[in-house]
Design a protein around this motif. Sequence first.
Motif, short mmCIF file in Angstrom:
data_model
loop_
_atom_site.label_atom_id
_atom_site.label_comp_id
_atom_site.label_asym_id
_atom_site.label_seq_id
_atom_site.Cartn_x
_atom_site.Cartn_y
_atom_site.Cartn_z
N ASP A 7 0.67 -1.14 0.05
CA ASP A 7 0.07 -0.11 0.05
C ASP A 7 1.04 1.41 0.25
O ASP A 7 2.24 1.31 0.39
CB ASP A 7 -1.05 0.03 1.21
N HIS A 8 0.12 2.53 -0.40
CA HIS A 8 1.14 3.58 -0.41
C HIS A 8 1.62 3.94 0.93
O HIS A 8 2.64 4.89 0.84
CB HIS A 8 0.38 4.67 -1.12
N LEU A 9 0.96 3.52 1.93
CA LEU A 9 1.50 4.01 3.22
C LEU A 9 2.73 3.13 3.85
O LEU A 9 3.25 3.75 4.64
CB LEU A 9 0.22 3.58 4.40
N HIS A 12 6.27 4.84 4.40
CA HIS A 12 6.08 5.92 5.63
C HIS A 12 5.80 5.24 6.86
O HIS A 12 6.18 6.15 7.81
CB HIS A 12 5.12 6.89 5.28
N LEU A 13 5.11 4.39 7.21
CA LEU A 13 4.86 3.58 8.33
C LEU A 13 6.18 3.47 9.07
O LEU A 13 6.21 3.55 10.40
CB LEU A 13 4.03 2.33 8.30
N HIS A 24 -2.26 0.70 11.73
CA HIS A 24 -2.29 0.79 10.26
C HIS A 24 -1.50 -0.53 9.61
O HIS A 24 -1.92 -0.97 8.63
CB HIS A 24 -1.91 1.98 9.78
N HIS A 30 -5.40 0.79 0.26
CA HIS A 30 -6.45 1.87 0.40
C HIS A 30 -7.26 1.85 -1.27
O HIS A 30 -6.53 2.85 -2.07
CB HIS A 30 -6.15 3.05 0.57
#
Length: 365
Positions: A7-9, A12-13, A24, A30
């Motif tokens: 996922d695009h997150l 960054h997580l 998350h 998403h």
Amino acid sequence: MTADAPDHLTDHLASMGTGTRAVHLGRPPHVADQPLNEPITPASTFVAGGDREYGRYGNPTWSAFETALGGLEGGRALAFSSGLAAVATVLDLVGNGAKVVAPRNCYTGTAMQLGDLEARGRLRTELVDVTDTAAVVRACEDAALVWLESPTNPALEIADLPTIIAAAHEAGAYAVVDNTFATPLLQRPLESGADLVVHSVTKYLAGHSDVLMGAVVTADDELHGVIKGRRDLLGAVPGTFEAYLALRGLRTLHLRVERAQSNAAELARRLGDHPAIEEVRYPGFGGIVAIVLAQGAMAADLLTHKTRLWVHATSLGGVESTFERRRRWKAEPATIPDALVRLSVGVEDVDDLWEDLRVALDDLT
């Protein structure tokens, strides 16, 4: 973000806080109309051609939980049917007749497994006082595996993890840390060099006294493959519903640990002033407190039957507060005081927890 659904997150997580990651990690991507939570996949068989093939080798619901826990611990996680199944799989790494160093005060199930294996000639065990770092380092010299708990269960002793782990590695031994009490929110043993981290997911990670599950985490890809191979072969896999509940519990781990820790610190302070208490043990973090009753084992047993809020039960790490006299179990080592009561502090209002304890303790004086 499951392993097969980035996922695009994801990128960054890793730089975000543990609370954000607990919420998350392990979610589906998403995408419009995608569920927010990884669904329960009750499948024993998968269409051929992929990595799973059969239900004993993997499941999307396990994978979501493993992604989340692995991200919190800083490694790759594998889910097991119970904490003891995870323990047994790790101990299976030890060669025949080799030596395991372990705390003299540790989780009873671990101690019983070690005792059983030693009685059958599978391995040798040296039990140590983990607070005596020099003695533990000496014991590591001819070990194949060094098993650590910090805090220990139920003595709440603290080990010098970096020093002992370094000594284990110098001896060519695996270093394993049971991180059930601290959770990855308060302690990340892989960052101190541990080869493997073990959890009873049943406790804080799931957190609601409704799941029986375990986990092993490692940052070593080769070790991950070995442990997964043993799990595949022995079949010590969790149910999908259990994995779903464990992941749902993990979402609030940071909130529950923060509240339980705050309550535990305050109760430890108040308990220290009560005349019925001979000793209070609290390592300064976490949600477990141990008390030793001044009037002995009978008073400790009476205490566990005098409260209304506090529940007499053997497990820990749930939202509700539980306690028990540990020496009521025959397998508990003699080094644990006969009148020691282990308190698993929950997330209730601390004044209510204290009043319930205070009234029961007053009756003993």
